[in-house]
Design a protein around this motif. Structure first.
Motif, PDB file in Angstrom:
ATOM      1  N   ASP A  93       0.840  -1.205   0.000  1.00 41.09           N
ATOM      2  CA  ASP A  93       0.000   0.000   0.000  1.00 41.09           C
ATOM      3  C   ASP A  93       0.873   1.253   0.000  1.00 41.09           C
ATOM      4  O   ASP A  93       0.597   2.223  -0.723  1.00 41.09           O
ATOM      5  CB  ASP A  93      -0.907   0.018   1.232  1.00 41.09           C
ATOM      6  N   LYS A  94       1.932   1.234   0.804  1.00 42.50           N
ATOM      7  CA  LYS A  94       2.835   2.378   0.866  1.00 42.50           C
ATOM      8  C   LYS A  94       3.597   2.554  -0.447  1.00 42.50           C
ATOM      9  O   LYS A  94       3.782   3.681  -0.931  1.00 42.50           O
ATOM     10  CB  LYS A  94       3.832   2.205   2.020  1.00 42.50           C
ATOM     11  N   LEU A  95       4.025   1.435  -1.020  1.00 39.69           N
ATOM     12  CA  LEU A  95       4.754   1.501  -2.273  1.00 39.69           C
ATOM     13  C   LEU A  95       3.868   2.047  -3.397  1.00 39.69           C
ATOM     14  O   LEU A  95       4.297   2.875  -4.207  1.00 39.69           O
ATOM     15  CB  LEU A  95       5.282   0.110  -2.646  1.00 39.69           C
ATOM     16  N   ARG A  96       2.607   1.606  -3.422  1.00 37.89           N
ATOM     17  CA  ARG A  96       1.679   2.109  -4.444  1.00 37.89           C
ATOM     18  C   ARG A  96       1.401   3.605  -4.246  1.00 37.89           C
ATOM     19  O   ARG A  96       1.281   4.356  -5.209  1.00 37.89           O
ATOM     20  CB  ARG A  96       0.374   1.327  -4.399  1.00 37.89           C
ATOM     21  N   ALA A  97       1.327   4.031  -2.978  1.00 35.46           N
ATOM     22  CA  ALA A  97       1.108   5.453  -2.704  1.00 35.46           C
ATOM     23  C   ALA A  97       2.281   6.280  -3.220  1.00 35.46           C
ATOM     24  O   ALA A  97       2.099   7.362  -3.780  1.00 35.46           O
ATOM     25  CB  ALA A  97       0.913   5.670  -1.209  1.00 35.46           C
ATOM     26  N   LEU A  98       3.484   5.764  -3.016  1.00 32.80           N
ATOM     27  CA  LEU A  98       4.675   6.446  -3.528  1.00 32.80           C
ATOM     28  C   LEU A  98       4.631   6.538  -5.047  1.00 32.80           C
ATOM     29  O   LEU A  98       4.862   7.607  -5.638  1.00 32.80           O
ATOM     30  CB  LEU A  98       5.937   5.707  -3.082  1.00 32.80           C
ATOM     31  N   GLU A  99       4.301   5.425  -5.681  1.00 33.17           N
ATOM     32  CA  GLU A  99       4.322   5.356  -7.146  1.00 33.17           C
ATOM     33  C   GLU A  99       3.164   6.105  -7.804  1.00 33.17           C
ATOM     34  O   GLU A  99       3.329   6.669  -8.893  1.00 33.17           O
ATOM     35  CB  GLU A  99       4.305   3.893  -7.592  1.00 33.17           C
ATOM     36  N   LYS A 100       2.007   6.112  -7.147  1.00 36.49           N
ATOM     37  CA  LYS A 100       0.808   6.677  -7.772  1.00 36.49           C
ATOM     38  C   LYS A 100       0.479   8.099  -7.322  1.00 36.49           C
ATOM     39  O   LYS A 100      -0.101   8.872  -8.081  1.00 36.49           O
ATOM     40  CB  LYS A 100      -0.404   5.777  -7.487  1.00 36.49           C
ATOM     41  N   LYS A 101       0.832   8.431  -6.078  1.00 39.51           N
ATOM     42  CA  LYS A 101       0.395   9.709  -5.516  1.00 39.51           C
ATOM     43  C   LYS A 101       1.532  10.711  -5.296  1.00 39.51           C
ATOM     44  O   LYS A 101       1.283  11.908  -5.190  1.00 39.51           O
ATOM     45  CB  LYS A 101      -0.314   9.487  -4.166  1.00 39.51           C
ATOM     46  N   ILE A 102       2.774  10.235  -5.206  1.00 40.18           N
ATOM     47  CA  ILE A 102       3.888  11.136  -4.921  1.00 40.18           C
ATOM     48  C   ILE A 102       4.794  11.351  -6.135  1.00 40.18           C
ATOM     49  O   ILE A 102       4.976  12.484  -6.587  1.00 40.18           O
ATOM     50  CB  ILE A 102       4.720  10.609  -3.724  1.00 40.18           C
ATOM     51  N   TYR A 130      -9.204  12.933  -2.899  1.00 39.66           N
ATOM     52  CA  TYR A 130      -9.190  11.736  -2.062  1.00 39.66           C
ATOM     53  C   TYR A 130      -9.761  12.028  -0.682  1.00 39.66           C
ATOM     54  O   TYR A 130      -9.909  13.180  -0.283  1.00 39.66           O
ATOM     55  CB  TYR A 130      -7.764  11.178  -1.939  1.00 39.66           C
ATOM     56  N   SER A 131     -10.052  10.968   0.045  1.00 39.19           N
ATOM     57  CA  SER A 131     -10.640  11.094   1.371  1.00 39.19           C
ATOM     58  C   SER A 131      -9.621  11.611   2.383  1.00 39.19           C
ATOM     59  O   SER A 131      -8.410  11.562   2.160  1.00 39.19           O
ATOM     60  CB  SER A 131     -11.162   9.730   1.846  1.00 39.19           C
ATOM     61  N   TYR A 132     -10.146  12.065   3.515  1.00 38.23           N
ATOM     62  CA  TYR A 132      -9.304  12.565   4.605  1.00 38.23           C
ATOM     63  C   TYR A 132      -8.267  11.524   5.018  1.00 38.23           C
ATOM     64  O   TYR A 132      -7.078  11.827   5.167  1.00 38.23           O
ATOM     65  CB  TYR A 132     -10.194  12.935   5.795  1.00 38.23           C
ATOM     66  N   THR A 133      -8.720  10.276   5.222  1.00 36.91           N
ATOM     67  CA  THR A 133      -7.805   9.242   5.713  1.00 36.91           C
ATOM     68  C   THR A 133      -6.718   8.929   4.691  1.00 36.91           C
ATOM     69  O   THR A 133      -5.571   8.681   5.058  1.00 36.91           O
ATOM     70  CB  THR A 133      -8.583   7.954   6.043  1.00 36.91           C
ATOM     71  N   HIS A 134      -7.079   8.961   3.404  1.00 36.29           N
ATOM     72  CA  HIS A 134      -6.072   8.645   2.380  1.00 36.29           C
ATOM     73  C   HIS A 134      -5.059   9.781   2.252  1.00 36.29           C
ATOM     74  O   HIS A 134      -3.856   9.536   2.115  1.00 36.29           O
ATOM     75  CB  HIS A 134      -6.747   8.388   1.041  1.00 36.29           C
ATOM     76  N   VAL A 135      -5.535  11.024   2.310  1.00 39.66           N
ATOM     77  CA  VAL A 135      -4.624  12.170   2.241  1.00 39.66           C
ATOM     78  C   VAL A 135      -3.655  12.136   3.418  1.00 39.66           C
ATOM     79  O   VAL A 135      -2.451  12.344   3.261  1.00 39.66           O
ATOM     80  CB  VAL A 135      -5.405  13.498   2.227  1.00 39.66           C
ATOM     81  N   LYS A 136      -4.179  11.850   4.599  1.00 39.01           N
ATOM     82  CA  LYS A 136      -3.340  11.784   5.791  1.00 39.01           C
ATOM     83  C   LYS A 136      -2.300  10.665   5.667  1.00 39.01           C
ATOM     84  O   LYS A 136      -1.130  10.852   6.027  1.00 39.01           O
ATOM     85  CB  LYS A 136      -4.217  11.547   7.022  1.00 39.01           C
ATOM     86  N   PHE A 137      -2.717   9.520   5.128  1.00 34.85           N
ATOM     87  CA  PHE A 137      -1.813   8.388   4.956  1.00 34.85           C
ATOM     88  C   PHE A 137      -0.664   8.750   4.016  1.00 34.85           C
ATOM     89  O   PHE A 137       0.517   8.507   4.317  1.00 34.85           O
ATOM     90  CB  PHE A 137      -2.592   7.198   4.403  1.00 34.85           C
ATOM     91  N   VAL A 138      -0.987   9.343   2.869  1.00 28.37           N
ATOM     92  CA  VAL A 138       0.044   9.670   1.873  1.00 28.37           C
ATOM     93  C   VAL A 138       0.935  10.801   2.373  1.00 28.37           C
ATOM     94  O   VAL A 138       2.153  10.780   2.166  1.00 28.37           O
ATOM     95  CB  VAL A 138      -0.611  10.039   0.522  1.00 28.37           C
ATOM     96  N   LYS A 139       0.337  11.790   3.031  1.00 19.90           N
ATOM     97  CA  LYS A 139       1.121  12.908   3.571  1.00 19.90           C
ATOM     98  C   LYS A 139       2.141  12.412   4.600  1.00 19.90           C
ATOM     99  O   LYS A 139       3.316  12.800   4.557  1.00 19.90           O
ATOM    100  CB  LYS A 139       0.169  13.921   4.218  1.00 19.90           C
ATOM    101  N   ASN A 140       1.715  11.556   5.507  1.00 19.94           N
ATOM    102  CA  ASN A 140       2.636  11.032   6.529  1.00 19.94           C
ATOM    103  C   ASN A 140       3.723  10.164   5.913  1.00 19.94           C
ATOM    104  O   ASN A 140       4.857  10.140   6.398  1.00 19.94           O
ATOM    105  CB  ASN A 140       1.858  10.235   7.570  1.00 19.94           C
ATOM    106  N   LEU A 141       3.373   9.459   4.841  1.00 21.60           N
ATOM    107  CA  LEU A 141       4.369   8.650   4.142  1.00 21.60           C
ATOM    108  C   LEU A 141       5.459   9.543   3.557  1.00 21.60           C
ATOM    109  O   LEU A 141       6.665   9.271   3.715  1.00 21.60           O
ATOM    110  CB  LEU A 141       3.689   7.845   3.033  1.00 21.60           C
TER     111      LEU A 141
END
Length: 380
Positions: A93-102, A130-141
């Motif tokens: 999930d973290k790797l996909r967030a890096l690849e897709k969102k960052i 995106y939702s609050y929880t997803h934004v928070k997840f990607v931001k913290n990552l």
């Protein structure tokens, strides 16, 4: 005070003197240029590269090699996964967030050149999509990647996520999704048929996420005891994810005791099931990966037939939370069934709405409250 910016350095005027600040090879410097803030010198700083001027003042050479965000990001994630012993699914999930969102947003910007403004613009873009929880997840990552570069590798001297500007960004949002009223929910459950009737039952009576309902297997349900074991979901990349534990803010792994009415419905549906493995399948006999076809070809036509306004499929989840809350159910139990972490403010702030109630619902509630009051106070 007027500031002149250029590159990764900055000239500043203080007390009629010109100073230069900047980071060179991962170290921050602040030096006086020895020049007064005359008109000629102000014109001079507009033509200069602050970093080159600063490098000459401190007597060091500038390392022009920039750090790849992708390289550092992947390295940081691997170290985090190893140190924290997170699950393989969470690591992916973290790797996909890096690849897709960052990376797509910062693809051509070296790590050292990512500014506070870049971060602010990026977060605001996420908030819109995106939702609050997803934004928070990607931001913290992303913040953790900068922390790794600063604290472990020491290749940067400051973390833009620690700036007051970034810290002050409000990640909260007001829920704009409407809810289906109790009357509308009753109509939808009464008039729907076939597999879609079962789908709506699981949606409205339990508040399950569409991404969870679409990938339920018959083997997840004990038709004798009425126990449903939710253990998979579809992520934002349309990949089915298996879950083996119920930890985290968004719990996809949970055991649910089904209502007798739902169990009866499932037993009847089992006799005419469309697939031996999956509860719900598309025209190709495969599980739904996206909910849009369900919305376009099943939900919207039914709503139009019943003259009910379309309020999104996800609005059914808010309807469940609101119905149960106003029926007197314990908030922790609602969160348990929905897959929210216990004590989360998200449930009450973004899911529960009094709009669920019809005039008759409100009147009935008032009558109950009046009866409770009159048990102790006889005013008439």
């Amino acid at each position: 005070m007027k500031k002149h910016f250029k590159g990764d350095g900055v000239f500043k005027i203080r007390g009629e003197k010109i100073y230069v600040h900047g980071t060179i090879n991962g170290k921050f410097y602040r030096k006086s240029t020895g020049k007064r803030a005359t008109a000629a010198n102000k014109a001079w700083i507009k033509r200069q590269d602050p970093l080159k001027v600063l490098a000459e003042l401190v007597g060091v050479s500038v390392n022009t090699t920039k750090t790849s965000l992708e390289d550092i990001g992947r390295e940081a994630l691997e170290i985090q996964a190893s140190a924290k012993k997170i699950s393989e699914a969470h690591r992916k999930d973290k790797l996909r967030a890096l690849e897709k969102k960052i990376l797509p947003y910062f693809k051509d910007i070296p790590l050292e050149d990512i500014s506070v403004k870049n971060i602010v613009d990026w977060i605001n873009m996420l908030k819109e999509n995106y939702s609050y929880t997803h934004v928070k997840f990607v931001k913290n990552l992303f913040k953790s990647i900068f922390e790794y570069a600063q604290n472990d590798l020491r290749i940067i001297s400051h973390n833009p996520f620690n700036s007051m500007t970034v810290k002050s960004i409000d990640l909260s949002w007001e829920a704009t999704t409407e809810v289906y009223t109790t009357e509308e929910v009753a109509k939808l459950l009464k008039e729907s048929t076939g597999w879609f009737r079962v789908f709506l039952d699981l949606t409205f009576k339990y508040g399950f996420r569409p991404s969870e309902i679409m990938v339920i297997k018959w083997s997840d349900i004990n038709l004798e005891t009425g126990i449903l074991q939710l253990q998979r979901s579809i992520n934002t990349d349309n990949i089915i994810i298996e879950h083996k534990s119920g930890k985290g803010n968004k719990n996809h792994f949970r055991t649910i005791q089904l209502f007798d009415s739902t169990l009866k419905l499932l037993k009847n549906y089992y006799e005419v099931r469309l697939h031996k493995e999956w509860l719900f399948v598309n025209k190709d006999s495969k599980p739904f990966i996206q909910s849009q076809s369900i919305i376009d070809y099943h939900l919207k036509p039914l709503l139009e037939e019943l003259n009910i306004k379309y309020k999104t499929l996800y609005a059914a989840r808010r309807s469940y939370a609101s119905i149960m809350k106003f029926s007197g159910e314990n908030l922790e139990k609602i969160q348990e069934v929905m897959g929210h972490s216990e004590g989360s403010e998200v449930t009450e702030k973004h899911y529960i709405s009094a709009d669920i109630l019809t005039f008759q619902d409100r009147k009935t509630q008032a009558e109950k409250q009046e009866a409770l009051f009159n048990t102790l106070v006889q005013s008439e």
